[in-house]
Write an enzyme that holds these catalytic residues in place. Structure first.
Site, PDB file in Angstrom:
ATOM      1  N   CYS A  11      -5.780  -2.702   2.127  1.00 40.72           N
ATOM      2  CA  CYS A  11      -5.505  -2.625   3.563  1.00 40.72           C
ATOM      3  C   CYS A  11      -6.714  -2.869   4.479  1.00 40.72           C
ATOM      4  O   CYS A  11      -7.115  -3.988   4.693  1.00 40.72           O
ATOM      5  CB  CYS A  11      -4.833  -1.293   3.892  1.00 40.72           C
ATOM      6  SG  CYS A  11      -4.035  -1.278   5.519  1.00 40.72           S
ATOM      7  N   GLU A  49       0.831  -1.205   0.000  1.00 47.68           N
ATOM      8  CA  GLU A  49       0.000   0.000   0.000  1.00 47.68           C
ATOM      9  C   GLU A  49       0.871   1.263   0.000  1.00 47.68           C
ATOM     10  O   GLU A  49       1.856   1.350   0.736  1.00 47.68           O
ATOM     11  CB  GLU A  49      -0.898  -0.003   1.242  1.00 47.68           C
ATOM     12  CG  GLU A  49      -1.827   1.191   1.331  1.00 47.68           C
ATOM     13  CD  GLU A  49      -2.625   1.219   2.630  1.00 47.68           C
ATOM     14  OE1 GLU A  49      -3.648   1.923   2.673  1.00 47.68           O
ATOM     15  OE2 GLU A  49      -2.229   0.533   3.601  1.00 47.68           O
ATOM     16  N   LYS A  98      -9.535   2.444  -2.182  1.00 47.50           N
ATOM     17  CA  LYS A  98      -9.723   1.872  -0.848  1.00 47.50           C
ATOM     18  C   LYS A  98     -11.151   2.119  -0.378  1.00 47.50           C
ATOM     19  O   LYS A  98     -11.594   3.274  -0.271  1.00 47.50           O
ATOM     20  CB  LYS A  98      -8.711   2.508   0.108  1.00 47.50           C
ATOM     21  CG  LYS A  98      -8.599   1.859   1.470  1.00 47.50           C
ATOM     22  CD  LYS A  98      -7.395   2.452   2.202  1.00 47.50           C
ATOM     23  CE  LYS A  98      -7.150   1.801   3.544  1.00 47.50           C
ATOM     24  NZ  LYS A  98      -5.908   2.321   4.170  1.00 47.50           N
TER      25      LYS A  98
END
Length: 375
Positions: free
Chosen positions: A233, A119, A196
């Site tokens: 994530c 990430e 994300k």
């Protein structure tokens, strides 16, 4: 700082357990044993010279009568930021580009088809600070920024699909920032991007001061090596996030992350592996390593003293299969690349055996002409 120097669970077990007990413990911890890949000596030597770890494992699927094996090799890259956080932005990005160039060269030598970086790989994970400059200067265009162009060159040179998670600046829509992964085909074309979907507001992870939840849904990308998705994530903590990528057809879901020991390490070995089992797909969990110190102190609003870092990133990147097996993890302390050979036929085979998704989805997929009793 407890645990920051502990190399890996696997090394500890190998050091202290007799072979017979070690094999049984690994069976219980990791499921069916993955075959160790015989990686080229040139790759191993290059990794040693470059001071990064190189491991390789293979997952097996049963032979089928009507389908050939669908074999693909993925590469998971974990690394520390090599320069101090107060180094000029362009120098930090350029240095990381050169580091990845060397690692991808080794991955290509090992026959990797799809490679995924961690990430926000071009920068320190500065989102704990809530400061804007210089950290927002790391943001780039997902379509034609310098990092995307760099990854396009890597893809064309080595014939690999590249998954490049960056801090994105969307200049076409008001200069909004996003936490984004760019997917580049093996021919160098930008296949698209994903953002994300879930943003943490936990401890020092103050990411919502930079960007908010993504607005692109759960895209899946058809590559010549299979259908892939990127669950960035914090999305790994949300079971429905994994499910949506699976329902949209993903055979491999990458989870590029930046997560620290004190907060999440006990969750790390469970979540991506559980997602592979529940959704009948391969999952690839990637975490950075090392510590990152920032010029100015920051607080977390928890009454504790101001500090310049938020702990250690513990690496431990691994791949999990739909049958519950998984590779050992990479080191908790070193840069590394994990090469995993997958047979995508295993996704359907496990789905046919277990069918975990069927009971919950049956009402949603019921045609109107079917009577309820038929279900």
């Amino acid at each position: 700082m407890a645990g920051s120097g502990f190399e890996s669970l696997e090394r500890c077990l190998e050091k202290h357990l007799p072979l017979a007990e070690l094999q049984e413990v690994k069976r219980v911890l990791y499921g069916k044993e993955t075959r160790k890949l015989d990686l080229p000596s040139a790759a191993l030597e290059a990794a040693s010279r470059g001071d990064f770890e190189l491991q390789g494992y293979a997952f097996e699927a049963a032979a089928e009568q009507q389908r050939k094996p669908q074999t693909v090799r993925v590469g998971l890259v974990q690394n520390r930021t090599p320069l101090p956080a107060d180094t000029p932005v362009v120098k930090q990005v350029t240095t990381l580009h050169r580091r990845m160039e060397a690692i991808v060269e080794v991955a290509a030598t090992c026959g990797v088809n799809i490679i995924c970086f961690q990430e926000a790989w071009t920068m320190p994970f500065a989102f704990c600070t809530r400061e804007k400059l210089p950290w927002t200067e790391f943001a780039e265009s997902a379509e034609d920024g310098p990092t995307t162009k760099f990854c396009q060159e890597l893809a064309r040179k080595h014939g690999v699909v590249v998954v490049s998670p960056i801090l994105e600046r969307d200049s076409a829509h008001g200069d909004v920032l996003w936490n984004t992964a760019v997917v580049i085909s093996s021919s160098g074309a930008v296949l698209g991007k994903t953002r994300k979907n879930h943003i943490p507001r936990v401890g020092d992870f103050n990411e919502s001061t930079y960007y908010m939840e993504g607005n692109l849904g759960h895209p899946v990308f058809q590559t010549r090596f299979g259908r892939i998705a990127v669950n960035i994530c914090y999305g790994r903590h949300h079971p429905l996030n994994w499910l949506m990528y699976s329902l949209n057809g993903a055979e491999i879901v990458f989870n590029p992350s930046a997560t620290i020991g004190a907060l999440s390490e006990s969750l790390w070995p469970i979540e991506a592996r559980n997602a592979a089992i529940a959704n009948h797909c391969f999952t690839c969990a990637i975490n950075r390593v090392g510590q990152e110190h920032f010029p100015n102190e920051f607080t977390s609003g928890d009454g504790k003293k101001a500090h310049r870092d938020f702990g250690y990133f513990y690496g431990s990147s691994y791949v999990a299969a739909p049958d519950g097996s998984r590779t050992p993890g990479l080191s908790r302390t070193r840069d590394g690349i994990l090469v995993a050979e997958l047979d995508l036929n295993l996704c359907r085979q496990v789905n046919d055996i277990w069918g975990f998704k069927r009971p919950g989805l049956r009402p949603a997929f019921r045609p109107r002409s079917w009577p309820a009793a038929a279900l």
